[in-house]
Write a protein that holds these residues in place. Structure first.
Motif, PDB file in Angstrom:
ATOM      1  N   CYS A  74       0.862  -1.189   0.000  1.00 42.36           N
ATOM      2  CA  CYS A  74       0.000   0.000   0.000  1.00 42.36           C
ATOM      3  C   CYS A  74       0.893   1.232   0.000  1.00 42.36           C
ATOM      4  O   CYS A  74       1.765   1.371   0.868  1.00 42.36           O
ATOM      5  CB  CYS A  74      -0.903   0.011   1.234  1.00 42.36           C
ATOM      6  SG  CYS A  74      -2.038  -1.384   1.324  1.00 42.36           S
ATOM      7  N   ALA A  93      -3.763  -0.824   4.578  1.00 42.93           N
ATOM      8  CA  ALA A  93      -2.670  -1.665   5.078  1.00 42.93           C
ATOM      9  C   ALA A  93      -3.012  -2.255   6.441  1.00 42.93           C
ATOM     10  O   ALA A  93      -2.839  -3.456   6.674  1.00 42.93           O
ATOM     11  CB  ALA A  93      -1.379  -0.851   5.153  1.00 42.93           C
ATOM     12  N   VAL A 141       1.247  -7.580   4.349  1.00 38.07           N
ATOM     13  CA  VAL A 141       1.107  -6.258   3.748  1.00 38.07           C
ATOM     14  C   VAL A 141       2.256  -5.361   4.179  1.00 38.07           C
ATOM     15  O   VAL A 141       2.765  -5.464   5.302  1.00 38.07           O
ATOM     16  CB  VAL A 141      -0.259  -5.623   4.127  1.00 38.07           C
ATOM     17  CG1 VAL A 141      -0.403  -5.467   5.634  1.00 38.07           C
ATOM     18  CG2 VAL A 141      -0.483  -4.294   3.420  1.00 38.07           C
ATOM     19  N   PHE A 151       3.632  -1.093   3.939  1.00 37.69           N
ATOM     20  CA  PHE A 151       3.228   0.289   3.686  1.00 37.69           C
ATOM     21  C   PHE A 151       4.448   1.112   3.293  1.00 37.69           C
ATOM     22  O   PHE A 151       5.491   1.054   3.949  1.00 37.69           O
ATOM     23  CB  PHE A 151       2.579   0.910   4.921  1.00 37.69           C
ATOM     24  CG  PHE A 151       2.214   2.366   4.713  1.00 37.69           C
ATOM     25  CD1 PHE A 151       1.048   2.706   4.045  1.00 37.69           C
ATOM     26  CD2 PHE A 151       3.050   3.380   5.160  1.00 37.69           C
ATOM     27  CE1 PHE A 151       0.726   4.039   3.815  1.00 37.69           C
ATOM     28  CE2 PHE A 151       2.728   4.715   4.942  1.00 37.69           C
ATOM     29  CZ  PHE A 151       1.568   5.044   4.275  1.00 37.69           C
ATOM     30  N   VAL A 177       2.339  -4.673  10.107  1.00 38.10           N
ATOM     31  CA  VAL A 177       2.517  -4.113   8.771  1.00 38.10           C
ATOM     32  C   VAL A 177       4.009  -3.897   8.529  1.00 38.10           C
ATOM     33  O   VAL A 177       4.678  -3.221   9.318  1.00 38.10           O
ATOM     34  CB  VAL A 177       1.770  -2.766   8.627  1.00 38.10           C
ATOM     35  CG1 VAL A 177       2.060  -2.126   7.272  1.00 38.10           C
ATOM     36  CG2 VAL A 177       0.272  -2.964   8.811  1.00 38.10           C
TER      37      VAL A 177
END
Length: 319
Positions: A9, A43, A53, A55, A77
């Protein structure tokens, strides 16, 4: 397409300053500051659902930046691509809410004259193992971040990474004096066009679909683009319309147990959609709609995000 590895993301992480219901967050209190920003919301939503995921974005070297670093670590994340800018602050967005919790973005706070950190997003190396790159249009509003996004899109093309685009049109990011309800100019649409023509999945709100394509029919929108992407059109509490894998359908919006704040509902929807991408289109959309509904039950776009078990329990209670 199977969702078998990391989603990346990319874009803004910021604070949503929620005003009191019916009040002005610039002058009325109490205000409620919540970590947000569409890519950061997605995210965190994906991580809570269990999808790997990462970021990538730029924050100020300030308290907000520290809070996001702690949040990403807590949620799991991957944030090695998080940039900290010592010269520009993290962005604070002023959010008006009516008595029903519906919100409107009205401007910003925190600028010290040099702009915000997210506008200075520097070079990024997209992981080669990423299966999705999730982006919005806000980085295109500033020359530096737009250049970075374009370079990452080139990497996605070279790596075979599919691009998911949540249009997320916010006029005040392009012009701080703009009417928050205004649509994009022809110049802004021209800047967005290459991104629209690369995305494998495009999510739009109903008004965005009209502004950009003159239609709310997902299949007709897909047909206007050379790559014929999957398209999802949301409309607040009205049914979601979709065209995916060569099939079309609608999904009624679910009624949340209560509505405290609708901020982040669309981002939770996007997270749910990507999380369930390996499923049939109707199941993807149903799961995503449940994620969006559940987020409305709490303040901000991140704290009330559901786990997969909570979504399944909610859906199970409907049948």
């Amino acid at each position: 397409m199977q969702l078998s590895s990391m989603v990346v993301c990319l874009g803004e992480a910021l604070v949503d300053r929620l005003g009191p219901l019916g009040g002005d967050p610039a002058v009325d209190g109490p205000v409620d500051d919540r970590l947000g920003g569409a890519p950061a919301n997605v995210a965190c939503g994906l991580a809570r659902l269990g999808t790997p995921v990462g970021f990538f974005g730029c924050l100020g070297d300030d308290l907000i930046g520290e809070q996001f670093s702690a949040l990403f670590q807590q949620r799991g994340v991957e944030s090695s691509g998080l940039q900290m800018n010592p010269d520009r602050p993290s962005r604070i967005v002023l959010v008006r809410r009516n008595q029903k919790g519906e919100r409107q973005f009205q401007g910003f706070a925190g600028d010290q004259g040099q702009g915000f950190a997210d506008q200075a997003l520097g070079p990024i190396h997209l992981p080669k193992g990423a299966c999705w790159l999730l982006v919005g249009t806000i980085p295109l509003a500033t020359a530096t971040s737009a250049s970075t996004l374009k370079a990452v899109l080139d990497q996605a093309r070279q790596h075979g990474t599919a691009v998911a685009l949540d249009v997320n049109w916010r006029p005040t990011f392009w012009d701080a004096a703009a009417d928050p309800a205004a649509g994009p100019s022809s110049d802004a649409i021209a800047v967005m066009r290459p991104l629209l023509e690369q995305a494998a999945l495009i999510k739009l709100a109903r008004e965005e679909a009209i502004w950009l394509f003159g239609s709310t029919d997902p299949q007709a929108i897909s047909a206007q683009l050379p790559q014929a992407p999957d398209v999802v059109v949301t409309d607040g509490a009205e049914p979601v319309r979709w065209w995916m894998d060569g099939a079309s359908g609608t999904q009624p919006a679910f009624q949340p147990p209560q509505v405290v704040d609708t901020t982040g509902a669309g981002d939770a929807f996007t997270a749910g959609l990507l999380h369930r991408w390996a499923a049939a289109p109707r199941e993807r959309i149903r799961f995503a709609a449940a994620c969006g509904a559940l987020v409305c039950g709490g303040a901000g776009g991140i704290d009330p995000q559901p786990t997969e078990a909570q979504v399944e329990a909610f859906l199970g209670g409907l049948s």
